[in-house]
Design an enzyme around this catalytic site. Sequence first.
Site, PDB file in Angstrom:
ATOM      1  N   HIS A  91      30.969  30.290  41.849  1.00 52.07           N
ATOM      2  CA  HIS A  91      32.184  30.367  41.049  1.00 52.07           C
ATOM      3  C   HIS A  91      33.194  31.225  41.809  1.00 52.07           C
ATOM      4  O   HIS A  91      32.817  32.071  42.621  1.00 52.07           O
ATOM      5  CB  HIS A  91      31.903  30.992  39.693  1.00 52.07           C
ATOM      6  CG  HIS A  91      31.009  30.161  38.829  1.00 52.07           C
ATOM      7  ND1 HIS A  91      30.751  30.481  37.517  1.00 52.07           N
ATOM      8  CD2 HIS A  91      30.308  29.017  39.085  1.00 52.07           C
ATOM      9  CE1 HIS A  91      29.940  29.582  36.997  1.00 52.07           C
ATOM     10  NE2 HIS A  91      29.651  28.686  37.929  1.00 52.07           N
ATOM     11  N   GLU A 135      35.060  33.757  40.982  1.00 48.78           N
ATOM     12  CA  GLU A 135      34.935  35.214  40.814  1.00 48.78           C
ATOM     13  C   GLU A 135      33.784  35.772  41.649  1.00 48.78           C
ATOM     14  O   GLU A 135      33.930  36.777  42.338  1.00 48.78           O
ATOM     15  CB  GLU A 135      34.708  35.571  39.331  1.00 48.78           C
ATOM     16  CG  GLU A 135      35.815  35.131  38.409  1.00 48.78           C
ATOM     17  CD  GLU A 135      35.617  33.744  37.820  1.00 48.78           C
ATOM     18  OE1 GLU A 135      36.271  33.462  36.808  1.00 48.78           O
ATOM     19  OE2 GLU A 135      34.827  32.945  38.354  1.00 48.78           O
ATOM     20  N   CYS A 182      32.207  33.476  33.210  1.00 52.76           N
ATOM     21  CA  CYS A 182      30.918  33.150  32.609  1.00 52.76           C
ATOM     22  C   CYS A 182      30.018  34.395  32.634  1.00 52.76           C
ATOM     23  O   CYS A 182      30.362  35.424  33.208  1.00 52.76           O
ATOM     24  CB  CYS A 182      30.264  32.001  33.386  1.00 52.76           C
ATOM     25  SG  CYS A 182      29.679  32.466  35.033  1.00 52.76           S
ATOM     26  N   CYS A 205      29.205  35.586  36.298  1.00 51.48           N
ATOM     27  CA  CYS A 205      30.302  36.296  36.964  1.00 51.48           C
ATOM     28  C   CYS A 205      30.578  37.642  36.284  1.00 51.48           C
ATOM     29  O   CYS A 205      30.881  38.627  36.956  1.00 51.48           O
ATOM     30  CB  CYS A 205      31.553  35.429  36.980  1.00 51.48           C
ATOM     31  SG  CYS A 205      31.391  33.975  38.043  1.00 51.48           S
TER      32      CYS A 205
END
Length: 113
Positions: free
Chosen positions: A16, A18, A46, A49
């Site tokens: 992801h 991040e 999420c 992260c």
Amino acid sequence: MTGENHIYTESDPTYHAELGLIRQFCSEQKVTDLSHYTLYTSCEPCCMCSGAMVWSQLGRMVYSLSHDELAEIAGFNIMLGSDEIFDKSPFRPEVTKGILKELAASIYTQYFR
């Protein structure tokens, strides 16, 4: 720094934006404590992260859409919000919500079409 998801381009479901930014920045700067840094993201992170933000002691996180708002646009539920992770963690970044929400909603609406 800027980043984006590489879930499909790298065949890595954990890549992801991040998490990628945290990994890259910490590696390049040879740091593990991000308490003096801010991460900006288009939607609420999420649980994975959010956990990385806790472990790196991120100082501040700013996002546009909440996970519930994104789920409404995307048609799927993201399960846990970042607040749920931060509330049960030993370290909690300062959180600013809803910045540029309309712009982010427009972009995600186009993306999920």
